[in-house]
Motif scaffolding. Structure first.
Motif, PDB file in Angstrom:
ATOM      1  N   SER A 145     106.899  50.850   8.457  1.00  0.00           N
ATOM      2  CA  SER A 145     105.467  51.057   8.196  1.00  0.00           C
ATOM      3  C   SER A 145     105.219  51.262   6.703  1.00  0.00           C
ATOM      4  CB  SER A 145     104.956  52.271   8.964  1.00  0.00           C
ATOM      5  OG  SER A 145     105.059  52.045  10.339  1.00  0.00           O
ATOM      6  N   TRP A 146     106.103  52.028   6.068  1.00  0.00           N
ATOM      7  CA  TRP A 146     105.955  52.255   4.630  1.00  0.00           C
ATOM      8  C   TRP A 146     106.201  50.965   3.847  1.00  0.00           C
ATOM      9  CZ3 TRP A 146     103.097  55.651   2.620  1.00  0.00           C
ATOM     10  CH2 TRP A 146     102.977  56.931   3.158  1.00  0.00           C
ATOM     11  N   VAL A 148     105.584  47.901   4.820  1.00  0.00           N
ATOM     12  CA  VAL A 148     104.385  47.053   4.943  1.00  0.00           C
ATOM     13  C   VAL A 148     103.259  47.601   4.062  1.00  0.00           C
ATOM     14  CG1 VAL A 148     102.585  46.318   6.560  1.00  0.00           C
ATOM     15  CG2 VAL A 148     104.974  46.257   7.268  1.00  0.00           C
ATOM     16  N   SER A 149     103.129  48.933   4.047  1.00  0.00           N
ATOM     17  CA  SER A 149     101.985  49.541   3.358  1.00  0.00           C
ATOM     18  C   SER A 149     102.114  49.564   1.850  1.00  0.00           C
ATOM     19  CB  SER A 149     101.798  50.975   3.859  1.00  0.00           C
ATOM     20  OG  SER A 149     101.518  50.942   5.228  1.00  0.00           O
ATOM     21  N   THR A 150     103.340  49.410   1.334  1.00  0.00           N
ATOM     22  CA  THR A 150     103.495  49.489  -0.121  1.00  0.00           C
ATOM     23  C   THR A 150     103.633  48.091  -0.750  1.00  0.00           C
ATOM     24  OG1 THR A 150     105.820  49.982   0.289  1.00  0.00           O
ATOM     25  CG2 THR A 150     104.430  51.840  -0.278  1.00  0.00           C
ATOM     26  N   ILE A 151     103.362  47.051   0.056  1.00  0.00           N
ATOM     27  CA  ILE A 151     103.406  45.691  -0.515  1.00  0.00           C
ATOM     28  C   ILE A 151     102.480  45.574  -1.745  1.00  0.00           C
ATOM     29  CG2 ILE A 151     102.854  43.246  -0.068  1.00  0.00           C
ATOM     30  CD1 ILE A 151     103.897  43.708   2.804  1.00  0.00           C
ATOM     31  N   PRO A 152     101.231  46.128  -1.705  1.00  0.00           N
ATOM     32  CA  PRO A 152     100.386  46.013  -2.913  1.00  0.00           C
ATOM     33  C   PRO A 152     101.046  46.616  -4.153  1.00  0.00           C
ATOM     34  CG  PRO A 152      99.071  46.785  -1.074  1.00  0.00           C
ATOM     35  CD  PRO A 152     100.502  46.797  -0.614  1.00  0.00           C
ATOM     36  N   LEU A 153     101.791  47.723  -3.948  1.00  0.00           N
ATOM     37  CA  LEU A 153     102.450  48.366  -5.089  1.00  0.00           C
ATOM     38  C   LEU A 153     103.516  47.441  -5.669  1.00  0.00           C
ATOM     39  CD1 LEU A 153     102.894  50.922  -6.808  1.00  0.00           C
ATOM     40  CD2 LEU A 153     104.545  51.672  -5.103  1.00  0.00           C
ATOM     41  N   LEU A 156     101.948  44.673  -7.526  1.00  0.00           N
ATOM     42  CA  LEU A 156     101.493  45.132  -8.845  1.00  0.00           C
ATOM     43  C   LEU A 156     102.674  45.212  -9.810  1.00  0.00           C
ATOM     44  CD1 LEU A 156      98.963  46.111 -10.323  1.00  0.00           C
ATOM     45  CD2 LEU A 156      99.494  48.426  -9.584  1.00  0.00           C
ATOM     46  N   LEU A 159     103.517  41.780 -10.954  1.00  0.00           N
ATOM     47  CA  LEU A 159     102.547  41.334 -11.967  1.00  0.00           C
ATOM     48  C   LEU A 159     102.881  41.944 -13.332  1.00  0.00           C
ATOM     49  CD1 LEU A 159      99.669  40.041 -12.616  1.00  0.00           C
ATOM     50  CD2 LEU A 159      98.806  42.358 -12.271  1.00  0.00           C
ATOM     51  N   ILE A 160     103.240  43.237 -13.302  1.00  0.00           N
ATOM     52  CA  ILE A 160     103.573  43.931 -14.552  1.00  0.00           C
ATOM     53  C   ILE A 160     104.809  43.285 -15.187  1.00  0.00           C
ATOM     54  CG2 ILE A 160     104.442  46.119 -15.489  1.00  0.00           C
ATOM     55  CD1 ILE A 160     102.555  47.509 -13.412  1.00  0.00           C
ATOM     56  N   ALA A 163     103.780  40.018 -16.745  1.00  0.00           N
ATOM     57  CA  ALA A 163     102.972  40.255 -17.949  1.00  0.00           C
ATOM     58  C   ALA A 163     103.845  40.806 -19.077  1.00  0.00           C
ATOM     59  CB  ALA A 163     101.841  41.217 -17.621  1.00  0.00           C
TER      60      ALA A 163
ATOM     61  N   TYR B 123      94.523  45.437   4.938  1.00  0.00           N
ATOM     62  CA  TYR B 123      95.004  46.783   5.265  1.00  0.00           C
ATOM     63  C   TYR B 123      94.025  47.520   6.165  1.00  0.00           C
ATOM     64  CZ  TYR B 123      99.243  46.327   2.742  1.00  0.00           C
ATOM     65  OH  TYR B 123     100.490  45.915   2.378  1.00  0.00           O
ATOM     66  N   TRP B 126      95.296  46.623   9.538  1.00  0.00           N
ATOM     67  CA  TRP B 126      96.551  47.390   9.750  1.00  0.00           C
ATOM     68  C   TRP B 126      96.204  48.843  10.102  1.00  0.00           C
ATOM     69  CZ3 TRP B 126     101.319  48.404  10.875  1.00  0.00           C
ATOM     70  CH2 TRP B 126     102.185  49.214  10.142  1.00  0.00           C
ATOM     71  N   LEU B 150      96.092  51.787  -2.232  1.00  0.00           N
ATOM     72  CA  LEU B 150      96.753  50.920  -3.222  1.00  0.00           C
ATOM     73  C   LEU B 150      95.922  49.649  -3.446  1.00  0.00           C
ATOM     74  CD1 LEU B 150     100.497  51.264  -2.148  1.00  0.00           C
ATOM     75  CD2 LEU B 150      99.521  52.005  -4.327  1.00  0.00           C
ATOM     76  N   ILE B 154      94.309  48.339  -6.943  1.00  0.00           N
ATOM     77  CA  ILE B 154      94.513  47.029  -7.580  1.00  0.00           C
ATOM     78  C   ILE B 154      93.176  46.491  -8.080  1.00  0.00           C
ATOM     79  CG2 ILE B 154      95.126  44.612  -7.056  1.00  0.00           C
ATOM     80  CD1 ILE B 154      97.570  45.669  -5.675  1.00  0.00           C
ATOM     81  N   MET B 353      99.981  45.267 -23.402  1.00  0.00           N
ATOM     82  CA  MET B 353      99.850  44.096 -22.526  1.00  0.00           C
ATOM     83  C   MET B 353      98.380  43.764 -22.310  1.00  0.00           C
ATOM     84  SD  MET B 353     102.940  45.175 -20.002  1.00  0.00           S
ATOM     85  CE  MET B 353     102.360  44.511 -18.508  1.00  0.00           C
TER      86      MET B 353
END
Lengths: 172, 366
Positions: A145-146, A148-153, A156, A159-160, A163, B123, B126, B150, B154, B353
């Motif tokens: 579950s964690w 799946v939920s931390t995919i946005p992190l 990011l 991306l960093i 960049a 989400y 979800w 999160l 973003i 950046m």
């Protein structure tokens, strides 16, 4: 700019106008009860889901036989004998005639105890609901579950990294 | 210097500078998300009963919807301009990048803010599934809630990028301070997810708050790269904190009255989200300004120590709670120093950046 502000104000007004009638709260449905003798008081502990599973939230009700008027007390929740919570007994927000905990989850499986200290016209008393068995949590393991939920992190972070590699020189 | 004068003259010829309107809508959306969050947290602690359609929830949905639709509009307009071989102004959200091959041309800032809004929808599903399984708990740090937070973060990062493009314009400067402050305040809730990590003697939430607040403060300061940059972000955060300190309990009580619901017994009315923001941040901002000449890790470490060192003091001041065990306190402050040093270096680099997003000065002159 004025149009934008008008648009935003309109959206807020629409939200305010539409929500008031849309609020309809679920009643508290007690599907299982346990009796606890708290000194001179007969207390009924109600559960809106039974059996209780770890992390699954439910409504708990605590109802002295002759009502809560003129009484006060505290609820201590213990997990495997160790104190986890200690709070004054408060009325259930959706069932104001009894004390309770609304949409409350016990976080871990195992043996839980609820200790009640009640003071009222007939004096003070203490009683315990012992051996409350809480089963394993339903659903996927927490690690998954964690993940799946931390995919946005992680997106990011990716991306960093991209960049970072493209911006090695400083800009004035 | 001539370049700057030319740029200012060009922008003042219009009534509204190019790029300001969509940037403001995205920032406005993120602010709605922040308002919705502070209100929702307060609602759960002071009142309780919950549905999908409570007003605080609608603010949260509307915030992402507004930011997302504004981002989508900019991407579609940029794509249309590119298809017609019109020049694309990089002041609107930065350089356009191709998406799905070259099907869409998306200014990078709006691409990120839009992706955040789209993730929010995913989400949301979800979270709905999660609530179906686990019940409608009011646990802020459940995995899907952290996913939602999160996603909104973003969009907020996208907002910082959009304003960073215009950092040399007055609206860009204010926008960077506002967008970075919004992200910082919001992140103080997201770090509650760190409670799931084993921290040993360290208070992971306090250490995480120190890390993210120092990093975002430095990022804002180094995008602006001028005296007072850190202070501008710090003061904006303090202003948000002060407004929400009043707003959150007030709005909760007004909404409870309007819907005929009583406050909980023993509701303390202490503002939940505003109290998660370190009040000491303003001291960190002053320290960053004073220690400008030193390598970023030094003021970063100082910032980390200030935030973790004063976090229990804030709790004692607000809740009257006890001072933590000395071993836990020292371990958390040490972690704060190390993470603060790292956050200072990272924030500085992120600032650099973000400065790359602004069009090169020759281009702006042309």
């Amino acid at each position: 700019m004025r149009k934008t502000l008008l648009g935003l104000a309109g959206t807020v007004a629409l939200l305010l106008g539409l929500t008031a009638p849309a609020l309809a709260f679920e009643p508290v449905n007690v599907v299982h009860t346990e009796k606890v003798q708290v000194g001179p008081y007969d207390l009924t502990v109600g559960f809106s889901t039974w059996p209780v599973k770890a992390m699954q939230s439910l409504d708990f009700t605590f109802a002295p036989e002759d009502g809560i008027t003129g009484k006060k007390g505290t609820l201590t929740v213990l997990h495997n004998g160790v104190e986890a919570e200690d709070d004054p007994l408060a009325r259930h927000p959706r069932k104001r005639e009894v004390w309770g905990l609304d949409i409350y989850a016990l976080p871990e499986p195992g043996t839980w105890t609820m200790r009640f200290d009640v003071e009222g016209p007939a004096g003070a008393g203490t009683g315990e609901l012992t051996n409350l068995q809480v089963m394993e949590q339903p659903g996927p393991p927490m690690g998954l579950s964690w993940a799946v939920s931390t995919i946005p992190l992680f997106g990011l972070i990716a991306l960093i990294v991209i960049a970072w590699r493209r911006t090695r020189t400083a800009v004035d | 210097m001539t370049v700057n004068i030319a740029a200012t003259a060009a922008s003042s010829a219009r009534t509204v500078p190019r790029g300001l309107v969509p940037a403001s809508v995205v920032l406005g959306g993120t602010l709605l998300s922040l308002i919705g969050l502070t209100w929702d947290i307060q609602w759960h602690s002071d009142v309780g009963p919950d549905t999908f359609f409570t007003l605080p929830h609608l603010f949260l949905y509307a915030g992402s919807a507004i930011s997302g639709l504004a981002s989508l509009a900019v991407v579609l307009m940029t794509t249309a301009a590119a298809k017609r071989d019109r020049t694309i102004d990089p002041m609107v959200g930065g350089r356009a990048v191709g998406v799905f091959g070259r099907t869409f041309e998306a200014p990078v800032g709006y691409l990120i803010s839009g992706i955040g809004a789209a993730l929010f929808l995913v989400y949301g599903l979800w979270d709905q599934w999660w609530h179906g399984l686990y019940g409608f708990d009011a646990v802020i740090d459940s995995p899907p809630h952290i996913g939602l937070l999160l996603s909104i973060s973003i969009t907020m990062v996208g907002a910082v990028m959009i304003f960073a493009v215009a950092r040399d314009e007055r609206w860009g400067t204010y926008g960077v301070a506002g967008a970075a402050a919004t992200l910082l305040a919001f992140s103080m809730v997201t770090v509650l997810g760190l409670r799931a990590l084993p921290g040993g003697p360290v208070n992971t939430v306090n250490a995480g708050s120190a890390f993210f607040s120092v990093m975002i403060l430095f990022m804002g300061a180094y995008v602006l790269k001028r005296r007072g940059g850190a202070l501008a972000v710090g003061v904006t955060v303090a202003a948000l904190q002060a407004v929400f300190w009043w707003f959150s309990p007030w709005a909760t009580e007004v909404y409870a009255d309007a819907t005929g619901l009583p406050l909980r017994d023993y509701a303390d009315g202490i503002p939940g989200l505003p109290n998660m923001i370190p009040m000491s941040l303003i001291l960190v901002a002053v320290a960053v300004e004073l220690l400008r000449g030193l390598p970023a890790w030094v003021p970063g470490a100082v910032g980390g120590v200030i935030i973790t060192g004063l976090a229990p003091v804030q709790r004692i001041f607000v809740y009257g709670s006890n001072f933590p065990a000395i071993e836990r306190y020292v371990a958390t402050v040490v972690a704060g120093a190390l993470l603060g040093a790292l956050a200072g270096m990272l924030g500085r680099r992120f600032g650099h950046m973000l400065r790359h997003l602004a069009p090169a000065k020759e281009e702006r002159h042309a």
